[in-house]
Motif scaffolding. Structure first.
Motif, PDB file in Angstrom:
ATOM      1  N   THR A   9      17.180 -10.647 -79.440  1.00  0.00           N
ATOM      2  CA  THR A   9      16.771 -11.395 -78.243  1.00  0.00           C
ATOM      3  C   THR A   9      17.734 -12.521 -77.909  1.00  0.00           C
ATOM      4  N   GLY A  10      18.767 -12.697 -78.713  1.00  0.00           N
ATOM      5  CA  GLY A  10      19.775 -13.719 -78.440  1.00  0.00           C
ATOM      6  C   GLY A  10      20.905 -13.157 -77.599  1.00  0.00           C
ATOM      7  N   PHE A  11      21.865 -13.993 -77.308  1.00  0.00           N
ATOM      8  CA  PHE A  11      22.984 -13.613 -76.445  1.00  0.00           C
ATOM      9  C   PHE A  11      23.803 -12.476 -77.060  1.00  0.00           C
ATOM     10  N   VAL A  12      24.278 -12.662 -78.280  1.00  0.00           N
ATOM     11  CA  VAL A  12      25.107 -11.642 -78.926  1.00  0.00           C
ATOM     12  C   VAL A  12      24.289 -10.378 -79.203  1.00  0.00           C
ATOM     13  N   GLY A  13      23.095 -10.549 -79.772  1.00  0.00           N
ATOM     14  CA  GLY A  13      22.264  -9.409 -80.109  1.00  0.00           C
ATOM     15  C   GLY A  13      21.882  -8.569 -78.904  1.00  0.00           C
ATOM     16  N   SER A  14      21.579  -9.218 -77.792  1.00  0.00           N
ATOM     17  CA  SER A  14      21.190  -8.462 -76.599  1.00  0.00           C
ATOM     18  C   SER A  14      22.366  -7.649 -76.066  1.00  0.00           C
ATOM     19  N   HIS A  15      23.562  -8.212 -76.086  1.00  0.00           N
ATOM     20  CA  HIS A  15      24.737  -7.458 -75.639  1.00  0.00           C
ATOM     21  C   HIS A  15      25.024  -6.291 -76.579  1.00  0.00           C
ATOM     22  N   LEU A  16      24.818  -6.499 -77.867  1.00  0.00           N
ATOM     23  CA  LEU A  16      24.965  -5.413 -78.828  1.00  0.00           C
ATOM     24  C   LEU A  16      23.964  -4.295 -78.531  1.00  0.00           C
ATOM     25  N   CYS A  17      22.725  -4.658 -78.242  1.00  0.00           N
ATOM     26  CA  CYS A  17      21.697  -3.652 -77.921  1.00  0.00           C
ATOM     27  C   CYS A  17      22.106  -2.805 -76.728  1.00  0.00           C
ATOM     28  N   PHE A  18      22.618  -3.434 -75.695  1.00  0.00           N
ATOM     29  CA  PHE A  18      23.052  -2.683 -74.518  1.00  0.00           C
ATOM     30  C   PHE A  18      24.222  -1.762 -74.860  1.00  0.00           C
ATOM     31  N   ALA A  19      25.163  -2.244 -75.665  1.00  0.00           N
ATOM     32  CA  ALA A  19      26.317  -1.415 -76.052  1.00  0.00           C
ATOM     33  C   ALA A  19      25.872  -0.227 -76.902  1.00  0.00           C
ATOM     34  N   LEU A  20      24.939  -0.455 -77.803  1.00  0.00           N
ATOM     35  CA  LEU A  20      24.429   0.643 -78.627  1.00  0.00           C
ATOM     36  C   LEU A  20      23.759   1.699 -77.769  1.00  0.00           C
ATOM     37  N   GLN A  21      22.900   1.237 -76.858  1.00  0.00           N
ATOM     38  CA  GLN A  21      22.204   2.189 -75.999  1.00  0.00           C
ATOM     39  C   GLN A  21      23.198   2.968 -75.140  1.00  0.00           C
ATOM     40  N   LYS A  22      24.203   2.292 -74.630  1.00  0.00           N
ATOM     41  CA  LYS A  22      25.210   2.950 -73.792  1.00  0.00           C
ATOM     42  C   LYS A  22      25.944   4.042 -74.573  1.00  0.00           C
ATOM     43  N   SER A  23      26.080   3.839 -75.888  1.00  0.00           N
ATOM     44  CA  SER A  23      26.769   4.844 -76.703  1.00  0.00           C
ATOM     45  C   SER A  23      25.810   5.893 -77.276  1.00  0.00           C
ATOM     46  N   GLY A  24      24.553   5.885 -76.817  1.00  0.00           N
ATOM     47  CA  GLY A  24      23.609   6.924 -77.189  1.00  0.00           C
ATOM     48  C   GLY A  24      22.786   6.643 -78.432  1.00  0.00           C
ATOM     49  N   ILE A  25      22.811   5.433 -78.912  1.00  0.00           N
ATOM     50  CA  ILE A  25      22.047   5.067 -80.104  1.00  0.00           C
ATOM     51  C   ILE A  25      20.745   4.407 -79.669  1.00  0.00           C
ATOM     52  N   GLN A  26      19.629   4.865 -80.243  1.00  0.00           N
ATOM     53  CA  GLN A  26      18.332   4.253 -79.951  1.00  0.00           C
ATOM     54  C   GLN A  26      18.280   2.884 -80.632  1.00  0.00           C
ATOM     55  N   VAL A  27      17.605   1.945 -79.979  1.00  0.00           N
ATOM     56  CA  VAL A  27      17.541   0.569 -80.461  1.00  0.00           C
ATOM     57  C   VAL A  27      16.119   0.191 -80.836  1.00  0.00           C
ATOM     58  N   ARG A  28      15.984  -0.399 -82.017  1.00  0.00           N
ATOM     59  CA  ARG A  28      14.745  -1.061 -82.438  1.00  0.00           C
ATOM     60  C   ARG A  28      15.115  -2.533 -82.596  1.00  0.00           C
ATOM     61  N   ALA A  29      14.490  -3.384 -81.809  1.00  0.00           N
ATOM     62  CA  ALA A  29      14.801  -4.816 -81.812  1.00  0.00           C
ATOM     63  C   ALA A  29      13.793  -5.571 -82.660  1.00  0.00           C
ATOM     64  N   LEU A  30      14.280  -6.300 -83.658  1.00  0.00           N
ATOM     65  CA  LEU A  30      13.409  -7.161 -84.447  1.00  0.00           C
ATOM     66  C   LEU A  30      13.139  -8.416 -83.636  1.00  0.00           C
ATOM     67  N   CYS A  31      11.876  -8.662 -83.310  1.00  0.00           N
ATOM     68  CA  CYS A  31      11.506  -9.774 -82.432  1.00  0.00           C
ATOM     69  C   CYS A  31      10.401 -10.603 -83.066  1.00  0.00           C
ATOM     70  N   ARG A  32      10.601 -11.903 -83.100  1.00  0.00           N
ATOM     71  CA  ARG A  32       9.526 -12.795 -83.542  1.00  0.00           C
ATOM     72  C   ARG A  32       8.479 -12.865 -82.436  1.00  0.00           C
ATOM     73  N   GLU A  33       7.275 -13.246 -82.807  1.00  0.00           N
ATOM     74  CA  GLU A  33       6.187 -13.383 -81.826  1.00  0.00           C
ATOM     75  C   GLU A  33       6.574 -14.329 -80.695  1.00  0.00           C
ATOM     76  N   SER A  34       7.350 -15.364 -81.011  1.00  0.00           N
ATOM     77  CA  SER A  34       7.707 -16.389 -80.030  1.00  0.00           C
ATOM     78  C   SER A  34       8.936 -16.030 -79.204  1.00  0.00           C
ATOM     79  N   SER A  35       9.559 -14.890 -79.482  1.00  0.00           N
ATOM     80  CA  SER A  35      10.809 -14.539 -78.800  1.00  0.00           C
ATOM     81  C   SER A  35      10.593 -14.119 -77.361  1.00  0.00           C
ATOM     82  N   SER A  36      11.488 -14.564 -76.507  1.00  0.00           N
ATOM     83  CA  SER A  36      11.518 -14.105 -75.123  1.00  0.00           C
ATOM     84  C   SER A  36      12.358 -12.832 -75.063  1.00  0.00           C
ATOM     85  N   LEU A  37      11.898 -11.859 -74.304  1.00  0.00           N
ATOM     86  CA  LEU A  37      12.628 -10.595 -74.167  1.00  0.00           C
ATOM     87  C   LEU A  37      13.485 -10.566 -72.903  1.00  0.00           C
ATOM     88  N   ARG A  38      13.702 -11.705 -72.275  1.00  0.00           N
ATOM     89  CA  ARG A  38      14.405 -11.739 -70.988  1.00  0.00           C
ATOM     90  C   ARG A  38      15.831 -11.188 -71.060  1.00  0.00           C
TER      91      ARG A  38
END
Length: 110
Positions: A9-38
């Motif tokens: 949910t952070g800046f670097v992690g979110s960009h990594l998630c998009f890059a992974l998805q773009k390369s065909g890898i499914q993403v599971r994001a570890l998110c704390r209860e208080s995390s914003s998913l924006r």
């Protein structure tokens, strides 16, 4: 291929998630209860509720994943013990969870 991303949910992690998805890898994001998913809006991903500082939340998060990208961490803290709790002990918690719940993990990137 399924990848767990800590710090998703952070800046670097979110960009990594998009890059992974773009390369065909499914993403599971570890998110704390208080995390914003924006930062993850528009991304197809699975949410794993948990926190690297809570070892009991990690086995379910790592179960069945092929890859772990560990980018969660503190870059600023008021006290040194906070760095230790998150950056050192949190990483240890995640490694322990992988050892017990994801024995067939292909890669752990920290």
């Amino acid at each position: 291929m399924l990848a767990l991303v800590t710090g998703a949910t952070g800046f670097v992690g979110s960009h990594l998630c998009f890059a992974l998805q773009k390369s065909g890898i499914q993403v599971r994001a570890l998110c704390r209860e208080s995390s914003s998913l924006r930062w993850l809006e528009g991304l197809q991903f699975e949410t794993a509720k948990g926190d690297i500082c809570d070892p009991s939340s990690l086995p379910a998060a790592v179960a069945g994943v092929d890859l772990v990208f560990h980018v969660a961490g503190l870059v600023q803290a008021r006290r040194s013990f906070e760095f230790d709790r998150v950056n050192r002990q949190g990483t240890r918690n995640l490694v322990d969870a992988v050892r017990s719940a994801a024995p067939s993990l292909r890669r752990f990137l920290h």
